[in-house]
Design an enzyme around this catalytic site. Structure first.
Site, PDB file in Angstrom:
ATOM      1  N   ASP A 237       0.794  -1.234   0.000  1.00  0.00           N
ATOM      2  CA  ASP A 237       0.000   0.000   0.000  1.00  0.00           C
ATOM      3  C   ASP A 237       0.831   1.292   0.000  1.00  0.00           C
ATOM      4  OD1 ASP A 237       0.908  -0.526   2.545  1.00  0.00           O
ATOM      5  OD2 ASP A 237      -0.928   0.112   3.565  1.00  0.00           O
TER       6      ASP A 237
ATOM      7  N   GLU B  31      12.164  -3.987  10.795  1.00  0.00           N
ATOM      8  CA  GLU B  31      13.219  -3.391   9.956  1.00  0.00           C
ATOM      9  C   GLU B  31      14.534  -3.322  10.722  1.00  0.00           C
ATOM     10  OE1 GLU B  31      10.327  -2.118  11.109  1.00  0.00           O
ATOM     11  OE2 GLU B  31       9.424  -1.007   9.452  1.00  0.00           O
TER      12      GLU B  31
HETATM   13  C1  UGA Z   1       4.345  -0.903   8.967  1.00  0.00           C
HETATM   14  C2  UGA Z   1       5.666  -1.253   8.280  1.00  0.00           C
HETATM   15  O1  UGA Z   1       5.904  -0.404   7.174  1.00  0.00           O
HETATM   16  C3  UGA Z   1       5.563  -2.694   7.774  1.00  0.00           C
HETATM   17  O2  UGA Z   1       6.656  -3.037   6.982  1.00  0.00           O
HETATM   18  C4  UGA Z   1       5.424  -3.591   8.996  1.00  0.00           C
HETATM   19  O3  UGA Z   1       5.329  -4.924   8.573  1.00  0.00           O
HETATM   20  C5  UGA Z   1       4.158  -3.202   9.724  1.00  0.00           C
HETATM   21  O4  UGA Z   1       4.158  -1.791  10.039  1.00  0.00           O
HETATM   22  C6  UGA Z   1       3.974  -3.993  11.028  1.00  0.00           C
HETATM   23  O5  UGA Z   1       3.087  -3.660  11.800  1.00  0.00           O
HETATM   24  O6  UGA Z   1       4.684  -4.937  11.270  1.00  0.00           O
HETATM   25  P1  UGA Z   1       1.825  -0.665   8.054  1.00  0.00           P
HETATM   26  O7  UGA Z   1       1.480   0.242   6.938  1.00  0.00           O
HETATM   27  O8  UGA Z   1       1.513  -0.230   9.435  1.00  0.00           O
HETATM   28  O9  UGA Z   1       3.363  -1.031   7.980  1.00  0.00           O
HETATM   29  O10 UGA Z   1       1.219  -2.132   7.862  1.00  0.00           O
HETATM   30  P2  UGA Z   1       0.499  -2.811   6.631  1.00  0.00           P
HETATM   31  O11 UGA Z   1       0.656  -2.019   5.381  1.00  0.00           O
HETATM   32  O12 UGA Z   1      -0.837  -3.212   7.058  1.00  0.00           O
HETATM   33  O13 UGA Z   1       1.375  -4.151   6.492  1.00  0.00           O
HETATM   34  C7  UGA Z   1       2.687  -4.151   5.974  1.00  0.00           C
HETATM   35  C8  UGA Z   1       2.812  -5.183   4.841  1.00  0.00           C
HETATM   36  O14 UGA Z   1       2.581  -6.490   5.351  1.00  0.00           O
HETATM   37  C9  UGA Z   1       1.799  -4.951   3.721  1.00  0.00           C
HETATM   38  O15 UGA Z   1       2.395  -5.206   2.476  1.00  0.00           O
HETATM   39  C10 UGA Z   1       0.710  -5.952   4.036  1.00  0.00           C
HETATM   40  O16 UGA Z   1       0.002  -6.399   2.908  1.00  0.00           O
HETATM   41  C11 UGA Z   1       1.474  -7.092   4.692  1.00  0.00           C
HETATM   42  N1  UGA Z   1       0.675  -7.817   5.705  1.00  0.00           N
HETATM   43  C12 UGA Z   1      -0.097  -7.145   6.612  1.00  0.00           C
HETATM   44  C13 UGA Z   1       0.741  -9.187   5.758  1.00  0.00           C
HETATM   45  O17 UGA Z   1       1.441  -9.814   4.939  1.00  0.00           O
HETATM   46  N2  UGA Z   1      -0.006  -9.850   6.693  1.00  0.00           N
HETATM   47  C14 UGA Z   1      -0.818  -9.206   7.585  1.00  0.00           C
HETATM   48  O18 UGA Z   1      -1.477  -9.882   8.396  1.00  0.00           O
HETATM   49  C15 UGA Z   1      -0.853  -7.827   7.542  1.00  0.00           C
HETATM   50 MN    MN Z   2       1.189  -0.106   4.921  1.00  0.00          MN
END
Ligand code: UGA
Ligand code: MN
Length: 323
Positions: A164, A247
């Site tokens: 995203d 990270e």
């Molecule tokens: C932030 C960081 O930028 C992420 O790299 C980190 O993994 C995440 O926090 C975290 O909480 O660990 P954020 O925008 O808050 O990211 O989180 P998301 O965009 O919802 O998730 C990060 C990535 O992991 C996305 O590409 C999403 O599709 C993926 N994701 C999310 C999964 O593969 N599994 C899940 O259950 C949730």
């Molecule tokens: Mn995100």
């Protein structure tokens, strides 16, 4: 009166002259053709830049873009936007790693349609960790790292691109120059509105990031890239299952001192990637159609539209799909 013998003689001579003229014309034609061919070999004109361009792309270092992703209503919108961005970047291999047991059909179709070089993986978190707060996308990112260790070209570069975020294509050309670990600013991060390495005299001396919490490498996931070569030299490098420290843990495990990180994006003065977040959205459901029954939807497109939308959230097939 000219005798018939003389007439025959004249006709014969005329035919000879005609034959000679024809041969001459053919010879001239061949000469012109040969000359034209030589010209094409030595001066291919407009074709040449195209060939050069193709060779240039082929010799560019590959970028392995790793995208963790999971099934939710906004997933297709996010992945479509990212695939359109990646189509503008030469020599990219997109590793889409799903947080689930099997790869999903809609993601597979999206990847096929994109025309990109890709690998689709699936790796869920283990049952023992379901429901625990360990950070998002840990096990699917780990699966992508394992794939890279096995299959990636040694001169490649790895970038972890969440589905995203928003990417300016210039960030990929910065990433391509990575020797060991590149770092650069990320826009729209937490309350500072940006997360960036701090550069003094051309070297990284710290991190401007609203979330410090004892992190030695206070960076966002989108703010660094690592060369395949360097990853291979660190067999234990991986993502920890520790929320907020993904990270930090990964970059730490790459064992490059802060001052040796490579600042990119004009010495970390430009934002070419943003941590945008897609707003949650409702999942389409047949219940909504029932609610709108007065429209007599069964004679309209709505039923088929929902069938397509609901198909999008099912279907499990193989676990990997290599290019
Ligand atoms: C932030 C960081 O930028 C992420 O790299 C980190 O993994 C995440 O926090 C975290 O909480 O660990 P954020 O925008 O808050 O990211 O989180 P998301 O965009 O919802 O998730 C990060 C990535 O992991 C996305 O590409 C999403 O599709 C993926 N994701 C999310 C999964 O593969 N599994 C899940 O259950 C949730
Ligand atoms: Mn995100």
């Amino acid at each position: 009166m000219v005798s018939s013998k003389a007439l025959h003689m004249i006709l014969f001579v005329q035919s000879l002259i005609l034959l000679f003229a024809l041969r001459r014309m053919r010879y001239t034609g061949e000469l012109v053709l040969r000359h034209a061919q030589e010209m094409t070999v030595n001066h291919p004109g407009e074709k040449q830049p195209e060939i050069h361009l193709r060779n240039e792309v082929l010799t560019m270092r590959p970028i392995y873009v790793v995208t963790p992703t999971y099934t939710r209503p906004t997933q297709m919108a996010d992945l479509t936007r990212l695939s359109n961005t990646l189509r503008l970047v030469p020599n990219v291999h997109w590793i889409v790693s799903e947080d689930r047991v099997h790869i999903s059909k809609p993601v597979q179709q999206l990847l096929e349609h994109s025309g990109l070089s890709y690998t689709q993986l699936a790796a869920p978190r283990p049952a023992s960790l379901v429901g625990k707060v360990i950070g998002r996308g840990v096990f699917n990112r780990r699966a992508a790292i394992a794939w890279i260790r096995e299959n990636a070209s040694e001169d490649g570069v790895i970038y972890f691109a969440d589905d995203d975020n928003s990417y300016d294509t210039r960030i990929f050309e910065e990433i391509r120059q990575t020797v060991r670990v590149s770092v650069f600013p990320v826009g729209l991060v937490l309350r500072y509105g940006v997360s960036s390495p701090i550069i003094e005299n051309g070297k990284v001396v710290g991190f401007f990031d609203a979330f410090q919490a004892g992190r030695k490498y206070a960076m966002d996931m989108a703010g660094f890239a690592v060369s395949v070569n360097h990853l291979l030299s660190k067999p234990n490098a991986t993502f920890p299952a520790r929320v907020s420290y993904l990270e930090e843990g990964f970059v730490k495990s790459l064992e490059v001192p802060v001052t040796e990180l490579e600042p990119r994006a004009e010495m970390c003065t430009r934002v070419w990637v943003w941590h945008t977040r897609t707003e949650k959205a409702a999942k389409p459901s047949l219940e909504n159609l029932k609610e709108a029954d007065y429209l007599a939807y069964s004679n309209t497109n709505l039923e088929k539209l929902h069938k397509h939308l609901l198909e999008d959230s099912s279907a499990d097939k193989p676990t990997t799909n290599m290019p």
